[in-house]
Design an enzyme around this catalytic site. Sequence first.
Site, PDB file in Angstrom:
ATOM      1  N   GLY A   7       0.776  -1.237   0.000  1.00  0.00           N
ATOM      2  CA  GLY A   7       0.000   0.000   0.000  1.00  0.00           C
ATOM      3  C   GLY A   7       0.803   1.280   0.000  1.00  0.00           C
ATOM      4  N   LYS A  67      -7.392   6.398  10.805  1.00  0.00           N
ATOM      5  CA  LYS A  67      -8.805   6.327  11.220  1.00  0.00           C
ATOM      6  C   LYS A  67      -8.848   6.400  12.740  1.00  0.00           C
ATOM      7  CE  LYS A  67     -10.122   3.267   7.380  1.00  0.00           C
ATOM      8  NZ  LYS A  67     -10.554   1.888   7.063  1.00  0.00           N
ATOM      9  N   ASP A  70      -5.559   1.697  10.766  1.00  0.00           N
ATOM     10  CA  ASP A  70      -6.977   1.458  11.033  1.00  0.00           C
ATOM     11  C   ASP A  70      -7.086   0.994  12.492  1.00  0.00           C
ATOM     12  OD1 ASP A  70      -9.607   0.514  11.011  1.00  0.00           O
ATOM     13  OD2 ASP A  70      -9.419  -0.618   9.174  1.00  0.00           O
TER      14      ASP A  70
END
Length: 176
Positions: free
Chosen positions: A45, A131, A103
Amino acid sequence: MRLLDKEFELFVTQQEIESAIARISQEISSDYSDKCPLFVGVLNGCFRFTGEFFKHYNGACEVSFVKMASYQGLTSTGIVETLLDISATIEGRDLIILEDIVDSGSTLQQLVNHFSDKNINSFKIATLFYKPAAYDKEYEVFYKGIELPSEFVVGYGLDYNERGRELNDLYILKSE
Ligand code: 5GP
Ligand code: MG
């Protein structure tokens, strides 16, 4: 915008993403101006983030990568494996992890554990996306790009079942 069986909508533009990256990069450059940090990108990513990050980084540094896996489809499995380990010598080094997104923090926790017994000088995390409502770990996420709601996103390196990593903007899953 459709990827496989899901609909997504534009959420953060490339321009906003890249100005956040420039900001983090300049901040780290000045914090580490008297050091030669070792950046560790977390694949797959991070490939867009790292590419853009080093356009703005000033100063001596080294760059390496690790590969972890935790997501299957839309939800984190909570099981994180190290698929590819760092090749550089890390003893006595100042490490900065470059993550695409934090996350729940499971991947991060795994990285912290992985590097904690290696006699490194310092350890910090830089993440492009974060997040805050989903993060439930103690470890401080030090450098943060853009805060997101606890929803699934794709693009700018992030995938949905390996699709969408090439997208220049960030898209969010459309609610059904
Ligand atoms: P965590 O371990 O913090 O729950 O999740 C970290 C990893 O899960 C990230 O490095 C990323 O690969 C993946 N991930 C977390 N949230 C998302 C998301 O919204 N979209 C995508 N595509 N991947 C995510
Ligand atoms: Mg990742």
